[in-house]
Motif scaffolding. Structure first.
Motif, PDB file in Angstrom:
ATOM      1  N   GLU A  13       0.891  -1.086   0.017  1.00 10.80           N
ATOM      2  CA  GLU A  13      -0.019  -0.133  -0.190  1.00 10.80           C
ATOM      3  C   GLU A  13       0.908   1.173  -0.004  1.00 10.80           C
ATOM      4  O   GLU A  13       0.632   2.252  -0.751  1.00 10.80           O
ATOM      5  CB  GLU A  13      -0.875   0.185   1.217  1.00 10.80           C
ATOM      6  N   TYR A  14       1.881   1.324   0.943  1.00  9.84           N
ATOM      7  CA  TYR A  14       2.860   2.329   0.805  1.00  9.84           C
ATOM      8  C   TYR A  14       3.361   2.619  -0.571  1.00  9.84           C
ATOM      9  O   TYR A  14       3.411   3.590  -1.041  1.00  9.84           O
ATOM     10  CB  TYR A  14       3.876   2.158   1.800  1.00  9.84           C
ATOM     11  N   ILE A  15       4.137   1.516  -0.994  1.00 12.29           N
ATOM     12  CA  ILE A  15       4.689   1.764  -2.261  1.00 12.29           C
ATOM     13  C   ILE A  15       3.499   1.955  -3.422  1.00 12.29           C
ATOM     14  O   ILE A  15       4.030   3.036  -4.297  1.00 12.29           O
ATOM     15  CB  ILE A  15       5.353   0.261  -2.805  1.00 12.29           C
ATOM     16  N   ALA A  16       2.463   1.583  -3.410  1.00 11.00           N
ATOM     17  CA  ALA A  16       1.411   2.319  -4.448  1.00 11.00           C
ATOM     18  C   ALA A  16       1.118   3.551  -4.453  1.00 11.00           C
ATOM     19  O   ALA A  16       0.638   4.128  -5.350  1.00 11.00           O
ATOM     20  CB  ALA A  16       0.053   1.111  -4.452  1.00 11.00           C
ATOM     21  N   ALA A  17       1.240   4.125  -3.068  1.00  8.44           N
ATOM     22  CA  ALA A  17       0.777   5.524  -2.954  1.00  8.44           C
ATOM     23  C   ALA A  17       2.152   6.432  -2.927  1.00  8.44           C
ATOM     24  O   ALA A  17       1.769   7.716  -2.883  1.00  8.44           O
ATOM     25  CB  ALA A  17       0.265   5.485  -1.486  1.00  8.44           C
ATOM     26  N   VAL A  18       3.240   6.115  -3.550  1.00  2.45           N
ATOM     27  CA  VAL A  18       4.194   7.194  -3.686  1.00  2.45           C
ATOM     28  C   VAL A  18       3.950   8.100  -4.822  1.00  2.45           C
ATOM     29  O   VAL A  18       3.556   7.825  -5.840  1.00  2.45           O
ATOM     30  CB  VAL A  18       5.427   6.151  -4.085  1.00  2.45           C
ATOM     31  N   PHE A  22       8.069  11.621  -7.294  1.00  2.13           N
ATOM     32  CA  PHE A  22       9.160  10.712  -6.707  1.00  2.13           C
ATOM     33  C   PHE A  22       8.944   9.252  -6.996  1.00  2.13           C
ATOM     34  O   PHE A  22       9.881   8.563  -6.746  1.00  2.13           O
ATOM     35  CB  PHE A  22       8.970  10.838  -5.241  1.00  2.13           C
ATOM     36  N   ARG A  23       7.715   9.100  -7.916  1.00  5.83           N
ATOM     37  CA  ARG A  23       7.495   7.577  -8.251  1.00  5.83           C
ATOM     38  C   ARG A  23       8.527   7.029  -9.001  1.00  5.83           C
ATOM     39  O   ARG A  23       9.130   5.657  -8.641  1.00  5.83           O
ATOM     40  CB  ARG A  23       6.401   7.824  -9.213  1.00  5.83           C
ATOM     41  N   GLU A  24       9.418   7.524  -9.818  1.00  6.88           N
ATOM     42  CA  GLU A  24      10.359   6.821 -10.861  1.00  6.88           C
ATOM     43  C   GLU A  24      11.348   6.478  -9.871  1.00  6.88           C
ATOM     44  O   GLU A  24      12.134   5.565  -9.868  1.00  6.88           O
ATOM     45  CB  GLU A  24      10.685   7.633 -11.995  1.00  6.88           C
ATOM     46  N   LEU A  60      13.096   2.380   2.842  1.00  9.56           N
ATOM     47  CA  LEU A  60      12.807   3.648   1.814  1.00  9.56           C
ATOM     48  C   LEU A  60      11.819   4.471   2.328  1.00  9.56           C
ATOM     49  O   LEU A  60      10.786   3.793   2.974  1.00  9.56           O
ATOM     50  CB  LEU A  60      12.666   3.188   0.474  1.00  9.56           C
ATOM     51  N   SER A  61      11.920   5.472   2.028  1.00 13.38           N
ATOM     52  CA  SER A  61      10.911   6.547   2.443  1.00 13.38           C
ATOM     53  C   SER A  61      10.897   7.800   1.793  1.00 13.38           C
ATOM     54  O   SER A  61      11.896   8.088   1.101  1.00 13.38           O
ATOM     55  CB  SER A  61      10.889   7.139   4.043  1.00 13.38           C
ATOM     56  N   VAL A  62       9.768   8.243   1.393  1.00  8.17           N
ATOM     57  CA  VAL A  62       9.470   9.433   0.395  1.00  8.17           C
ATOM     58  C   VAL A  62       9.338  10.767   1.418  1.00  8.17           C
ATOM     59  O   VAL A  62       8.375  10.592   2.505  1.00  8.17           O
ATOM     60  CB  VAL A  62       8.386   9.185  -0.229  1.00  8.17           C
TER      61      VAL A  62
END
Length: 117
Positions: A13-18, A22-24, A60-62
């Motif tokens: 869920e975290y990964i899908a919401a990036v 910052f997605r790429e 990893l964090s955004v």
């Protein structure tokens, strides 16, 4: 043949919401970590994806300025920062802004050192 990486639903869920922009960058770092640690389990820890192995973990964090990689030990980050002083680094984190080239080989070395390999 390696088995597929186990990724928890909350980490997915975290990964899908990036978000963009910052997605790429996140996807490239995520792929590099998985390629480097094919035996890792990906779980949500401290509200960010953590790539856990028997020897340690990286996360990893955004944030507002980019994507950070965090370790649980300082030495690999210090070594990485010595090679890349242009990137912001804390004691156990390195911040990658989306407008910079990703030093893939050095990221792999950082990840391996962080988990004691």
């Amino acid at each position: 043949m390696t088995s597929p990486v186990e990724i928890s639903s909350d980490a997915l869920e975290y990964i899908a919401a990036v978000p963009e922009p910052f997605r790429e960058l996140f996807d490239r770092l995520h792929a590099l970590v998985l390629e480097t640690l094919p035996d890792a389990r990906v779980v949500l820890s401290y509200k960010m994806p953590a790539y856990v192995t028997d020897g340690g973990r990286v996360s990893l964090s955004v944030g507002k300025a980019g994507v950070s990689i965090a370790t649980t030990v300082a030495a690999p980050v210090a070594a990485f920062h010595a090679r890349h002083p242009e990137l912001k680094a804390g004691k156990v984190t390195v911040l990658f802004p989306p407008d910079r080239e990703l030093p893939a080989d050095d990221v792999r070395a950082l990840v391996l050192a962080a988990v004691g390999r």
